[in-house]
Design a protein around this motif. Sequence first.
Motif, PDB file in Angstrom:
ATOM      1  N   LEU A 135      53.871  41.159  29.560  1.00 14.69           N
ATOM      2  CA  LEU A 135      53.521  42.730  29.520  1.00 14.69           C
ATOM      3  C   LEU A 135      52.705  42.667  28.527  1.00 14.69           C
ATOM      4  O   LEU A 135      51.573  43.397  28.528  1.00 14.69           O
ATOM      5  N   ASP A 136      52.447  42.031  27.302  1.00 12.38           N
ATOM      6  CA  ASP A 136      51.449  42.201  26.253  1.00 12.38           C
ATOM      7  C   ASP A 136      50.373  41.370  26.644  1.00 12.38           C
ATOM      8  O   ASP A 136      49.325  42.080  26.529  1.00 12.38           O
ATOM      9  N   LYS A 137      50.378  40.363  27.464  1.00 11.52           N
ATOM     10  CA  LYS A 137      49.028  39.895  27.889  1.00 11.52           C
ATOM     11  C   LYS A 137      48.509  40.802  28.976  1.00 11.52           C
ATOM     12  O   LYS A 137      47.248  40.852  29.031  1.00 11.52           O
ATOM     13  N   LEU A 138      49.194  41.182  29.846  1.00 18.69           N
ATOM     14  CA  LEU A 138      48.942  42.265  30.897  1.00 18.69           C
ATOM     15  C   LEU A 138      48.159  43.386  30.177  1.00 18.69           C
ATOM     16  O   LEU A 138      47.237  43.941  30.720  1.00 18.69           O
ATOM     17  N   ASP A 139      48.698  43.901  29.072  1.00 20.49           N
ATOM     18  CA  ASP A 139      48.104  45.039  28.527  1.00 20.49           C
ATOM     19  C   ASP A 139      46.637  44.479  27.855  1.00 20.49           C
ATOM     20  O   ASP A 139      45.755  45.313  27.886  1.00 20.49           O
ATOM     21  N   ALA A 140      46.499  43.392  27.328  1.00 21.12           N
ATOM     22  CA  ALA A 140      45.393  42.733  26.928  1.00 21.12           C
ATOM     23  C   ALA A 140      44.437  42.521  28.069  1.00 21.12           C
ATOM     24  O   ALA A 140      43.117  42.649  27.858  1.00 21.12           O
ATOM     25  N   ILE A 141      44.793  42.155  29.050  1.00 18.13           N
ATOM     26  CA  ILE A 141      44.057  41.912  30.481  1.00 18.13           C
ATOM     27  C   ILE A 141      43.512  43.411  30.687  1.00 18.13           C
ATOM     28  O   ILE A 141      42.186  43.543  31.125  1.00 18.13           O
ATOM     29  N   ALA A 142      44.260  44.247  31.101  1.00 18.09           N
ATOM     30  CA  ALA A 142      43.545  45.592  31.106  1.00 18.09           C
ATOM     31  C   ALA A 142      42.808  46.186  30.069  1.00 18.09           C
ATOM     32  O   ALA A 142      41.874  46.735  30.515  1.00 18.09           O
ATOM     33  N   SER A 143      43.078  46.085  28.856  1.00 18.00           N
ATOM     34  CA  SER A 143      42.054  46.304  27.973  1.00 18.00           C
ATOM     35  C   SER A 143      40.623  45.770  28.063  1.00 18.00           C
ATOM     36  O   SER A 143      39.591  46.180  27.945  1.00 18.00           O
ATOM     37  N   ALA A 144      40.856  44.315  28.352  1.00 16.58           N
ATOM     38  CA  ALA A 144      39.454  43.644  28.460  1.00 16.58           C
ATOM     39  C   ALA A 144      38.568  43.976  29.660  1.00 16.58           C
ATOM     40  O   ALA A 144      37.453  43.907  29.718  1.00 16.58           O
ATOM     41  N   LEU A 145      39.429  44.542  30.753  1.00 19.58           N
ATOM     42  CA  LEU A 145      38.853  44.894  31.906  1.00 19.58           C
ATOM     43  C   LEU A 145      38.697  46.391  32.062  1.00 19.58           C
ATOM     44  O   LEU A 145      38.153  47.050  32.950  1.00 19.58           O
TER      45      LEU A 145
END
Length: 72
Positions: free
Chosen positions: A55-65
């Motif tokens: 979930l932490d990495k998914l949040d970072a992916i969403a932010s990056a995108l």
Amino acid sequence: MSTFDAMALRQEIRRARRALDMTQQELADKLVEAGFKSSQAQIASYENGSVKPSLDKLDAIASALGGEWKLN
């Protein structure tokens, strides 16, 4: 996460990345800049569904995108 949700997740990562004309390596680099271990191979594994991001990495992916996603 249901199978449908996992499919929606992988499709959304790929769709959002491509919409920004970003390579898998460029997305991985953004995650590294945000303090996560990442690689092009890892992004590919998320997009092909063989691995689900935390979930932490998914949040970072969403932010990056570019923001938040709504997955059914």
